[in-house]
Design a protein around this motif. Structure first.
Motif, PDB file in Angstrom:
ATOM      1  N   HIS A 151      -2.890   0.522  -3.931  1.00 51.35           N
ATOM      2  CA  HIS A 151      -2.382  -0.758  -3.439  1.00 51.35           C
ATOM      3  C   HIS A 151      -2.275  -1.767  -4.575  1.00 51.35           C
ATOM      4  CE1 HIS A 151      -6.826  -1.022  -2.909  1.00 51.35           C
ATOM      5  NE2 HIS A 151      -6.642  -2.224  -3.452  1.00 51.35           N
ATOM      6  N   VAL A 202       0.857  -1.189   0.000  1.00 50.41           N
ATOM      7  CA  VAL A 202       0.000   0.000   0.000  1.00 50.41           C
ATOM      8  C   VAL A 202       0.891   1.236   0.000  1.00 50.41           C
ATOM      9  CG1 VAL A 202      -1.796   1.258   1.252  1.00 50.41           C
ATOM     10  CG2 VAL A 202      -1.761  -1.254   1.319  1.00 50.41           C
ATOM     11  N   LEU A 250      -6.839  -5.088   3.677  1.00 56.35           N
ATOM     12  CA  LEU A 250      -7.000  -3.676   3.332  1.00 56.35           C
ATOM     13  C   LEU A 250      -8.126  -3.050   4.150  1.00 56.35           C
ATOM     14  CD1 LEU A 250      -6.631  -3.959  -0.537  1.00 56.35           C
ATOM     15  CD2 LEU A 250      -5.054  -2.773   1.000  1.00 56.35           C
TER      16      LEU A 250
END
Length: 60
Positions: free
Chosen positions: A47, A8, A37
């Motif tokens: 990401h 990320v 996430l």
């Protein structure tokens, strides 16, 4: 088990999260990645999820 990497980034390109994931297949890895996430509030960050150079999940 296959090895995947979830990464990320901040808008400025700084990496803020990276985690190694093990999963039986690409679909399972995508589900695990999406869950991680959400747990870490990174769903709207840039990401990617990769396995051996293959891009499986990407968001800008």
């Amino acid at each position: 088990m296959n090895e995947y990497f979830l990464t990320v980034y901040e808008p400025n390109g700084e990496m803020v999260f990276e985690e190694r994931i093990e999963a039986a297949d690409d679909n399972a890895a995508q589900e695990i990645g999406k869950k991680k996430l959400e747990e870490n509030n990174y769903t709207n960050h840039t990401h990617r999820l990769t396995r051996a150079g293959k891009l499986l999940l990407f968001h800008v």
